[in-house]
Scaffold this active site. Structure first.
Site, PDB file in Angstrom:
ATOM      1  N   GLY A  18      -9.040  16.056  13.723  1.00 30.44           N
ATOM      2  CA  GLY A  18      -8.103  15.056  14.217  1.00 30.44           C
ATOM      3  C   GLY A  18      -7.886  13.946  13.219  1.00 30.44           C
ATOM      4  O   GLY A  18      -7.851  12.767  13.578  1.00 30.44           O
ATOM      5  N   ILE A  23      -8.338   6.790  14.290  1.00 30.87           N
ATOM      6  CA  ILE A  23      -9.716   6.723  13.807  1.00 30.87           C
ATOM      7  C   ILE A  23     -10.031   7.881  12.865  1.00 30.87           C
ATOM      8  O   ILE A  23     -10.748   7.711  11.876  1.00 30.87           O
ATOM      9  CB  ILE A  23     -10.690   6.692  15.001  1.00 30.87           C
ATOM     10  CG1 ILE A  23     -10.567   5.352  15.740  1.00 30.87           C
ATOM     11  CG2 ILE A  23     -12.131   6.917  14.553  1.00 30.87           C
ATOM     12  CD1 ILE A  23     -11.357   5.274  17.027  1.00 30.87           C
ATOM     13  N   TYR A 174      -9.932  13.558  31.497  1.00 30.26           N
ATOM     14  CA  TYR A 174     -10.270  13.027  30.177  1.00 30.26           C
ATOM     15  C   TYR A 174     -11.709  12.531  30.145  1.00 30.26           C
ATOM     16  O   TYR A 174     -12.467  12.823  29.204  1.00 30.26           O
ATOM     17  CB  TYR A 174      -9.316  11.893  29.803  1.00 30.26           C
ATOM     18  CG  TYR A 174      -9.677  11.221  28.502  1.00 30.26           C
ATOM     19  CD1 TYR A 174      -9.345  11.806  27.281  1.00 30.26           C
ATOM     20  CD2 TYR A 174     -10.366  10.011  28.488  1.00 30.26           C
ATOM     21  CE1 TYR A 174      -9.689  11.197  26.081  1.00 30.26           C
ATOM     22  CE2 TYR A 174     -10.706   9.395  27.292  1.00 30.26           C
ATOM     23  CZ  TYR A 174     -10.367   9.988  26.091  1.00 30.26           C
ATOM     24  OH  TYR A 174     -10.721   9.387  24.898  1.00 30.26           O
TER      25      TYR A 174
END
Length: 272
Positions: A18, A23, A174
């Site tokens: 990712g 981040i 989530y």
């Protein structure tokens, strides 16, 4: 022994999942600036190439960057990514499991049969870490950093309905994925490696809407992740770090039976 005869530390290799934004991108930048060879992962070729070009424009040496593409909503691509990394990088010193998506408003099942956020945020990281056990065991001191969330404290694992098909809530789905990722850090790491999880803080990323309306710069969160990657930072195996402090996990995540049960279920789900 004189300073000139002290053996140099081997160059470190890191895989950041990712890494196209937020981040993850900042983590890749900071690790490369610290001398690591960084495998920059993205879900598709275009976004991964764009991330690399942005890193170079930010001053990162292109020679330190490698490209990796895999859509984590397809477990077959996770396996292909792991095979590519094993072939090109026999030793892997750092794995940052950062890739994450917000659970969609509407219940969404991947082609592999799993709720989207459960698969991308947890099952893909679980499978990738297991598939990279060889490279992560090649040199002592390897680190697996699961970028999790304080939201794991609000979560429960719906063992009888992991896909949450019966009563879907994007926040609950989530949070469950983040709890699973935190629990997984407490499982047995590859031989010679140390695994931990970290809440890097609420930052300005595509996930911010799940937390609130204001966040810190993504670079601040990345700095906390990178701190845990540094050889000089002492880690507690399986520990959970809230920003920079070692913190207690949610009570359920501290139970050994939860760790065993989760790994058993995950093994079945990634091989089904």
């Amino acid at each position: 022994m004189s300073e000139s005869t002290v053996p140099a530390l081997p160059p470190r290799t890191a895989l950041v999942t990712g890494a196209t934004s937020g981040i993850g991108w900042e983590t890749a930048r900071l690790l490369a600036e610290r001398g690591c060879t960084v495998i920059v992962h993205g879900p598709d070729t275009e976004s991964a190439h764009h991330a690399v070009e942005r890193l170079v424009a930010a001053g990162v040496d292109r020679a330190r960057l490698r490209l990796a593409v895999a859509d984590f909503s397809r477990l077959s691509e996770v396996r292909e990514l792991a095979a590519e990394v094993r072939g090109l990088h026999p030793a892997l010193d750092i794995l940052v499991n950062n890739a994450a998506v917000a659970a969609p408003e509407r219940h969404t099942i991947t082609g592999d049969g799993h709720e989207l956020s459960l698969q991308v945020n947890f099952l893909a990281a679980y499978l990738l870490t297991r598939e990279l056990a060889g490279p992560l065991s090649a040199r002592p001191g390897a680190r697996v950093i699961n970028v999790s969330s304080a939201m794991h404290r609000t979560a429960s694992i719906s063992w009888s309905d992991l896909n949450r098909a019966r009563r879907y809530s994007r926040h609950a789905a989530y949070a469950q994925s983040q709890l699973a990722l935190t629990v997984f850090a407490r499982a047995a790491a590859p031989a010679g490696a140390t695994a931990v999880s970290v809440h890097p803080g609420v930052c300005e990323t595509p996930l911010l809407a799940l937390y609130g309306h204001e966040g810190e710069p993504a670079a601040d969160g990345a700095a906390r992740v990178v701190r845990l990657c540094e050889p000089g930072t002492e880690l507690v195996p399986g520990g959970y770090y809230d920003r920079t402090a070692l913190s207690p996990v949610a009570p359920v995540a501290a139970e050994d039976r939860t760790v065993r049960r989760l790994c058993k279920v995950a093994d079945l789900l990634v091989t089904a």
